[in-house]
Motif scaffolding. Structure first.
Motif, short mmCIF file in Angstrom:
data_model
loop_
_atom_site.label_atom_id
_atom_site.label_comp_id
_atom_site.label_asym_id
_atom_site.label_seq_id
_atom_site.Cartn_x
_atom_site.Cartn_y
_atom_site.Cartn_z
N ASN A 142 0.81 -1.22 0.00
CA ASN A 142 0.00 0.00 0.00
C ASN A 142 0.85 1.27 0.00
N ASN A 143 2.11 1.15 -0.40
CA ASN A 143 3.01 2.31 -0.44
C ASN A 143 3.04 3.04 0.89
N ALA A 144 2.97 2.28 1.99
CA ALA A 144 2.77 2.90 3.29
C ALA A 144 3.88 2.53 4.28
N LEU A 145 4.36 3.54 5.01
CA LEU A 145 5.14 3.31 6.22
C LEU A 145 4.17 3.41 7.38
N ILE A 146 4.09 2.36 8.17
CA ILE A 146 3.14 2.32 9.29
C ILE A 146 3.87 2.77 10.55
N THR A 147 3.33 3.77 11.21
CA THR A 147 3.95 4.27 12.43
C THR A 147 3.23 3.74 13.66
N GLN A 148 3.99 3.37 14.69
CA GLN A 148 3.44 2.78 15.91
C GLN A 148 2.45 1.66 15.56
N PRO A 149 2.91 0.64 14.83
CA PRO A 149 1.99 -0.41 14.35
C PRO A 149 1.33 -1.19 15.49
N VAL A 150 0.09 -1.56 15.26
CA VAL A 150 -0.63 -2.39 16.22
C VAL A 150 -0.18 -3.83 16.05
N LEU A 151 0.27 -4.45 17.13
CA LEU A 151 0.62 -5.86 17.15
C LEU A 151 -0.25 -6.50 18.23
#
Length: 203
Positions: free
Chosen positions: A72-81
């Motif tokens: 998705n051409n995305a850098l995910i910040t503070q990802p939910v795990l």
């Protein structure tokens, strides 16, 4: 609702983007200034990388340019795990190539933090940062968590099917100057990298 739901609209009369050469020159100068003026402020670097994702490694994997953009051409910040009870990573890329998917979990620490004490023993802060990496590895090793991860980030079975999933864990920690002119510390750093099978990058 998808975690990648777009909450913004693109405008048609936006300014022309900077040429890559101009952007590169500017962003490196801004980064140098931050290192000089705010080496102890991790939040400043979190904000900087959110605005300049090209500065973070791993968008196209770690084996050269894969030709596949991150998911998705995305850098995910503070990802939910989901299910992780300790500190979450600061960033997440979901990179891929024709054979593999690479969830790339990234932790950043303040550049002022040291790897080693004066007596060449590992600092407590560096040990703590490594412990966070180990927590993520343990979390991801659980097949249930892997399944939840791909469901949460809307990664279709068609995308995963036939591919190997190879997570990477990246710690951005410290400054290169700690090791300049000190081959013994540099060797110890190399051994730590090999032992933990993680990628460590000096700021």
């Amino acid at each position: 609702m998808s975690v990648f739901f777009k909450s913004y609209n693109l405008v048609s009369d936006s300014p022309e983007p900077l040429k890559w050469e101009d952007y590169e020159k500017k962003v490196l100068e801004d980064y140098r200034i931050l290192l000089e003026q705010h080496p102890e402020d991790e939040k400043v670097f979190q904000d900087f990388f959110e605005k300049n994702p090209a500065m973070l490694p791993g968008a196209f994997g770690f084996f050269g340019e894969s030709g596949h953009a991150p998911y998705n051409n995305a850098l995910i910040t503070q990802p939910v795990l989901q299910g992780l009870t300790t500190k979450v990573p600061d960033f997440l890329w979901i990179a891929s190539d024709s054979l593999n998917i690479y969830p790339i979990f990234i932790e950043i620490e303040a550049p002022s933090k040291k790897w080693f004490n004066q007596d060449s023993t590992q600092t407590a802060k560096f040990t703590q940062a490594q412990s966070q990496i180990q927590d993520w590895k343990m979390w991801y090793s659980n097949p249930t968590h892997q399944s939840i991860f791909f469901q949460y980030y809307d990664i279709d079975k068609e995308i995963i099917e036939g591919k190997s999933v190879k997570p990477f864990y990246v710690l951005i920690y410290g400054l290169r100057e700690e090791f300049e002119g000190n081959p013994n510390l540099n060797q110890k750093r190399s051994q730590l990298n090999q032992f933990h099978k993680s990628a460590f990058f000096g700021a």
